[in-house]
Design a protein around this motif. Sequence first.
Motif, PDB file in Angstrom:
ATOM      1  N   CYS A 151       0.826  -1.222   0.000  1.00 55.61           N
ATOM      2  CA  CYS A 151       0.000   0.000   0.000  1.00 55.61           C
ATOM      3  C   CYS A 151       0.855   1.265   0.000  1.00 55.61           C
ATOM      4  CB  CYS A 151      -0.920   0.030   1.222  1.00 55.61           C
ATOM      5  SG  CYS A 151      -2.263  -1.142   1.130  1.00 55.61           S
ATOM      6  N   ARG A 152       2.112   1.172   0.405  1.00 49.20           N
ATOM      7  CA  ARG A 152       3.005   2.346   0.456  1.00 49.20           C
ATOM      8  C   ARG A 152       3.843   2.491  -0.814  1.00 49.20           C
ATOM      9  NH1 ARG A 152       6.590   0.572   4.973  1.00 49.20           N
ATOM     10  NH2 ARG A 152       7.592   2.592   4.699  1.00 49.20           N
ATOM     11  N   SER A 153       3.616   1.606  -1.803  1.00 49.51           N
ATOM     12  CA  SER A 153       4.498   1.528  -2.964  1.00 49.51           C
ATOM     13  C   SER A 153       4.217   2.587  -4.029  1.00 49.51           C
ATOM     14  CB  SER A 153       4.353   0.149  -3.620  1.00 49.51           C
ATOM     15  OG  SER A 153       2.989  -0.016  -4.015  1.00 49.51           O
ATOM     16  N   GLY A 154       3.033   3.182  -3.988  1.00 50.41           N
ATOM     17  CA  GLY A 154       2.666   4.144  -5.024  1.00 50.41           C
ATOM     18  C   GLY A 154       1.876   3.524  -6.167  1.00 50.41           C
ATOM     19  N   PHE A 155       1.725   2.184  -6.171  1.00 56.21           N
ATOM     20  CA  PHE A 155       0.880   1.562  -7.199  1.00 56.21           C
ATOM     21  C   PHE A 155      -0.583   1.922  -6.941  1.00 56.21           C
ATOM     22  CE2 PHE A 155       4.613  -1.174  -7.528  1.00 56.21           C
ATOM     23  CZ  PHE A 155       4.747  -1.279  -8.913  1.00 56.21           C
ATOM     24  N   ASP A 156      -1.357   2.029  -8.033  1.00 58.58           N
ATOM     25  CA  ASP A 156      -2.785   2.324  -7.886  1.00 58.58           C
ATOM     26  C   ASP A 156      -3.577   1.079  -7.548  1.00 58.58           C
ATOM     27  OD1 ASP A 156      -2.828   5.182  -8.732  1.00 58.58           O
ATOM     28  OD2 ASP A 156      -1.894   4.296 -10.509  1.00 58.58           O
ATOM     29  N   CYS A 157      -3.071  -0.084  -7.968  1.00 60.33           N
ATOM     30  CA  CYS A 157      -3.858  -1.307  -7.850  1.00 60.33           C
ATOM     31  C   CYS A 157      -2.918  -2.482  -7.606  1.00 60.33           C
ATOM     32  CB  CYS A 157      -4.648  -1.501  -9.152  1.00 60.33           C
ATOM     33  SG  CYS A 157      -5.720  -2.942  -9.180  1.00 60.33           S
ATOM     34  N   PHE A 158      -3.383  -3.465  -6.863  1.00 60.36           N
ATOM     35  CA  PHE A 158      -2.598  -4.683  -6.639  1.00 60.36           C
ATOM     36  C   PHE A 158      -3.375  -5.882  -7.171  1.00 60.36           C
ATOM     37  CE2 PHE A 158      -1.249  -8.233  -3.742  1.00 60.36           C
ATOM     38  CZ  PHE A 158      -0.010  -8.411  -4.342  1.00 60.36           C
ATOM     39  N   HIS A 159      -2.729  -6.653  -8.058  1.00 62.72           N
ATOM     40  CA  HIS A 159      -3.332  -7.842  -8.665  1.00 62.72           C
ATOM     41  C   HIS A 159      -2.941  -9.041  -7.818  1.00 62.72           C
ATOM     42  CE1 HIS A 159      -3.573 -10.664 -12.414  1.00 62.72           C
ATOM     43  NE2 HIS A 159      -4.677 -10.698 -11.711  1.00 62.72           N
ATOM     44  N   PHE A 160      -3.910  -9.671  -7.161  1.00 62.39           N
ATOM     45  CA  PHE A 160      -3.575 -10.662  -6.134  1.00 62.39           C
ATOM     46  C   PHE A 160      -4.177 -12.033  -6.405  1.00 62.39           C
ATOM     47  CE2 PHE A 160      -7.294 -11.013  -3.162  1.00 62.39           C
ATOM     48  CZ  PHE A 160      -8.158 -10.171  -3.846  1.00 62.39           C
ATOM     49  N   ASP A 161      -3.654 -12.993  -5.662  1.00 62.59           N
ATOM     50  CA  ASP A 161      -3.857 -14.428  -5.873  1.00 62.59           C
ATOM     51  C   ASP A 161      -4.960 -14.944  -4.945  1.00 62.59           C
ATOM     52  OD1 ASP A 161      -3.191 -17.352  -5.491  1.00 62.59           O
ATOM     53  OD2 ASP A 161      -1.423 -16.838  -6.669  1.00 62.59           O
ATOM     54  N   SER A 162      -5.566 -16.060  -5.333  1.00 60.45           N
ATOM     55  CA  SER A 162      -6.623 -16.644  -4.493  1.00 60.45           C
ATOM     56  C   SER A 162      -6.061 -17.244  -3.202  1.00 60.45           C
ATOM     57  CB  SER A 162      -7.402 -17.698  -5.279  1.00 60.45           C
ATOM     58  OG  SER A 162      -6.540 -18.739  -5.678  1.00 60.45           O
ATOM     59  N   LYS A 163      -4.718 -17.325  -3.084  1.00 58.17           N
ATOM     60  CA  LYS A 163      -4.159 -17.759  -1.795  1.00 58.17           C
ATOM     61  C   LYS A 163      -4.452 -16.731  -0.704  1.00 58.17           C
ATOM     62  CE  LYS A 163      -0.558 -20.861  -3.379  1.00 58.17           C
ATOM     63  NZ  LYS A 163       0.873 -21.033  -3.629  1.00 58.17           N
ATOM     64  N   VAL A 164      -4.785 -15.521  -1.114  1.00 53.92           N
ATOM     65  CA  VAL A 164      -5.255 -14.516  -0.154  1.00 53.92           C
ATOM     66  C   VAL A 164      -6.771 -14.422  -0.312  1.00 53.92           C
ATOM     67  CG1 VAL A 164      -5.082 -12.124   0.626  1.00 53.92           C
ATOM     68  CG2 VAL A 164      -3.106 -13.229  -0.469  1.00 53.92           C
ATOM     69  N   ASP A 165      -7.509 -14.633   0.770  1.00 53.64           N
ATOM     70  CA  ASP A 165      -8.955 -14.503   0.733  1.00 53.64           C
ATOM     71  C   ASP A 165      -9.321 -13.053   0.381  1.00 53.64           C
ATOM     72  OD1 ASP A 165     -11.663 -15.846   1.828  1.00 53.64           O
ATOM     73  OD2 ASP A 165     -11.597 -13.733   2.405  1.00 53.64           O
ATOM     74  N   ALA A 166     -10.293 -12.892  -0.514  1.00 57.25           N
ATOM     75  CA  ALA A 166     -10.646 -11.543  -0.985  1.00 57.25           C
ATOM     76  C   ALA A 166     -11.045 -10.632   0.177  1.00 57.25           C
ATOM     77  CB  ALA A 166     -11.763 -11.634  -2.017  1.00 57.25           C
ATOM     78  N   ARG A 167     -11.771 -11.174   1.150  1.00 57.23           N
ATOM     79  CA  ARG A 167     -12.197 -10.318   2.280  1.00 57.23           C
ATOM     80  C   ARG A 167     -11.002  -9.892   3.117  1.00 57.23           C
ATOM     81  NH1 ARG A 167     -16.265 -14.846   4.027  1.00 57.23           N
ATOM     82  NH2 ARG A 167     -14.340 -15.856   3.398  1.00 57.23           N
ATOM     83  N   ASP A 168     -10.048 -10.820   3.305  1.00 56.78           N
ATOM     84  CA  ASP A 168      -8.835 -10.467   4.071  1.00 56.78           C
ATOM     85  C   ASP A 168      -8.040  -9.380   3.347  1.00 56.78           C
ATOM     86  OD1 ASP A 168      -9.499 -12.375   5.916  1.00 56.78           O
ATOM     87  OD2 ASP A 168      -8.106 -13.896   5.130  1.00 56.78           O
ATOM     88  N   ALA A 169      -7.956  -9.505   2.017  1.00 58.53           N
ATOM     89  CA  ALA A 169      -7.193  -8.509   1.238  1.00 58.53           C
ATOM     90  C   ALA A 169      -7.838  -7.139   1.347  1.00 58.53           C
ATOM     91  CB  ALA A 169      -7.107  -8.956  -0.222  1.00 58.53           C
ATOM     92  N   VAL A 170      -9.167  -7.100   1.182  1.00 55.07           N
ATOM     93  CA  VAL A 170      -9.881  -5.813   1.245  1.00 55.07           C
ATOM     94  C   VAL A 170      -9.700  -5.190   2.623  1.00 55.07           C
ATOM     95  CG1 VAL A 170     -12.184  -4.761   1.224  1.00 55.07           C
ATOM     96  CG2 VAL A 170     -11.546  -6.412  -0.557  1.00 55.07           C
ATOM     97  N   ARG A 171      -9.775  -6.005   3.659  1.00 54.37           N
ATOM     98  CA  ARG A 171      -9.607  -5.504   5.031  1.00 54.37           C
ATOM     99  C   ARG A 171      -8.167  -4.976   5.218  1.00 54.37           C
ATOM    100  NH1 ARG A 171     -10.670 -10.126   7.914  1.00 54.37           N
ATOM    101  NH2 ARG A 171     -12.765 -10.137   7.049  1.00 54.37           N
ATOM    102  N   ALA A 172      -7.195  -5.723   4.714  1.00 53.73           N
ATOM    103  CA  ALA A 172      -5.791  -5.347   4.934  1.00 53.73           C
ATOM    104  C   ALA A 172      -5.428  -4.036   4.225  1.00 53.73           C
ATOM    105  CB  ALA A 172      -4.866  -6.467   4.464  1.00 53.73           C
TER     106      ALA A 172
END
Length: 337
Positions: free
Chosen positions: A251-272
């Motif tokens: 989140c501190r990297s300056g990217f606008d968006c992060f493309h993520f894997d199903s190994k991370v639960d979508a709800r956990d990612a949104v919360r994080a």
Amino acid sequence: MPTTYAMTPKRRFLSGILGGRVDRPPVGSATSVATVEQMQIAGAFLPDAHLDGEKMARLAAAAHDVLGYDAIMPYFSVQAEAAALGCEVDWGDAENMPVERSHPWQDPEQVHIPDDFLEKPSIRAVLDAIRILRGRYGYHVAIVGKTMGPWTLSYHMHGVQDFLLETIADPPRVRGFLDRLKEVTVRFGLAQIAAGADVLCIADHATGDLVGPWTYRDFLLPCHQELTQRLGCPTVLHICGNTLDRLADICRSGFDCFHFDSKVDARDAVRAVDGRISLMGNVNNPEVLLHGTPERAAEQARQAIVAGVQVIGPECAVPLCTPLENLRAISRAAAEG
Ligand SMILES: [Zn+2]
């Protein structure tokens, strides 16, 4: 908040990347969605489409024309830069993605970007494809470019095992590779923007499956902060595998968006990420898209939508034999809202 008007795929996708208003969840991927069935429909086949801009553009356009996605991304492999920098690459075939066969650089001092880098066949094909797609689709569909980040380039040019061992044994050497190789990312990235890419994906596989979260924070985060500043366009970071333990740093990297894997639960990612970066993904490739059913693919897409993921799509480059109907199920689920 939903808009009251229908957006073009391009506006919808860009708004999703930047965390803005959308009429429905945008669908797309920062990594390849090319498959054998799309090659047959487009009349453009791998491996030729890795090195021929016109074929690359035709195959990539199937993401919109055949799958109904809101974005087109023409760089199918992860080897274009490595080939242009002197790696031996086996370009594979219609059912197998390319692999590199050599790791030419032992030392950061050996890193050398040829003057004609942008003219090398694997690089020129991507730039030609983006220019062609910009002309044919640019008014309506988002054109996404992609370039490898310095971490992934180090895997290719130096070797995964040596590079990972050196993160412990010889950090200055790791920093030397990253520092020099990030210039490859900048040169190719800026050329793709000039050719007409609306968005740039940086794939940089510092995954939790291989390295600890401190590795991202200590080595790569400063590189990514510099890259996003210098590239200046809307950017997406792609890292597959489990990345939950490094999302706060991403989140501190300056990217606008992060493309993520199903190994991370979508709800956990949104919360994080807590609204600090948009998310793209995360429909599972091996079980759901390759071996599952359209119903299961639609169900996972809906789970991502309900969780609050901004751009819905596969988690990573899809296997080349993935059935068309499973990929189409994602755009159908999104169209239903
Ligand atoms: Zn990936």
